[in-house]
Design an enzyme around this catalytic site. Sequence first.
Site, PDB file in Angstrom:
ATOM      1  N   HIS A   1       4.185  19.127 -26.418  1.00 36.24           N
ATOM      2  CA  HIS A   1       3.354  17.957 -26.715  1.00 36.24           C
ATOM      3  C   HIS A   1       1.885  18.316 -26.862  1.00 36.24           C
ATOM      4  CE1 HIS A   1       6.730  15.284 -26.200  1.00 36.24           C
ATOM      5  NE2 HIS A   1       6.928  15.655 -24.945  1.00 36.24           N
TER       6      HIS A   1
ATOM      7  N   GLU B   1      14.907  15.907 -17.143  1.00 39.10           N
ATOM      8  CA  GLU B   1      14.088  14.738 -17.473  1.00 39.10           C
ATOM      9  C   GLU B   1      14.863  13.664 -18.222  1.00 39.10           C
ATOM     10  OE1 GLU B   1      10.711  15.929 -19.865  1.00 39.10           O
ATOM     11  OE2 GLU B   1      11.876  17.286 -21.083  1.00 39.10           O
TER      12      GLU B   1
HETATM   13  C1  3PY Z   1       7.522  14.351 -18.603  1.00 37.31           C
HETATM   14  O1  3PY Z   1       6.992  13.759 -17.645  1.00 37.31           O
HETATM   15  O2  3PY Z   1       8.430  13.894 -19.301  1.00 37.31           O
HETATM   16  C2  3PY Z   1       7.033  15.671 -18.952  1.00 37.31           C
HETATM   17  O3  3PY Z   1       7.574  16.302 -19.807  1.00 37.31           O
HETATM   18  C3  3PY Z   1       5.814  16.172 -18.226  1.00 37.31           C
HETATM   19  O4  3PY Z   1       5.096  16.991 -19.029  1.00 37.31           O
HETATM   20 MG    MG Z   2       8.975  15.258 -20.920  1.00 37.86          MG
END
Ligand code: 3PY
Ligand code: MG
Length: 264
Positions: free
Chosen positions: A51, A156
């Site tokens: 990102h 994540e």
């Molecule tokens: C998230 O919080 O999804 C991340 O990838 C942190 O950089």
């Molecule tokens: Mg992330």
Amino acid sequence: MSGLGRTSKSLAARLANDETVFAAWSGIPDALTLEALAATGFDSVLLDMQHGGHSEESVLRCLAPVIARGKPGIVRIPVGRFDMASRALDYGAQAVVAPMINSADDARQFAAAMKYPPLGERSWGVSIAAARDGQTDNAKRLREANGEALAFAMIETRRAFDVLDAILDTPGIDAVFIGPSDFSIGWTNGKAVDPRLEDMAEAVEEVVKKARAAGKYVGLYLVDMADAGRMRELGVQFFGFAPEAQLMSIGAASLLAKAKASIG
Ligand code: 3PY
Ligand code: MG
């Protein structure tokens, strides 16, 4: 001193020693900026290709001033760019963070790029790293490389949470890195982005505990600095935070406030 890093302990050695490691989060693809970041009190610097503004070329240039400072350079690759994981190591990175590792197969592909045989399929080519870290003994480098180059699988998503055991069981995955923003989007089925979502706190704790129980290190993107103590107690050792823009705006606000206050 271990094989990687000219003047300081490697990231792998620090984590094995149960130290806490704070990584500044770089999104500005500029070597002078990285030189300045590496000169701060942060223990290491992470270059974000997912990102942030970093590219293959900027990672090549910007790892140099970090390594020259004796600090571990870390690279977050874009989703699925496992070829870049190997290249980041060739450029002297000590760890790679791979986003969206959502299956055992993702984890296997990532580990394959990070580790030399028989553990993985990483290809040899160390001239850039050797020029930077000063390690010219190739036999020693090969012997130590799989232990020194750390693979952080990002957890994540709900999918990753559901198959966490399989990801943790994958040989060559050394650590997980929790991305709380994406995790919150997954947890709420797309209804919210809230990296400190109360509702998912238990799940985040479970990731930390399971990873530690499996003998893996845990990293976390830190949103509120005040959470570091609680997360450290749970077993998180590696914290990434403070992109340059945030450091600049907080630094600017603080300096301006002082100057203005002295004028009255
Ligand atoms: C998230 O919080 O999804 C991340 O990838 C942190 O950089
Ligand atoms: Mg992330």
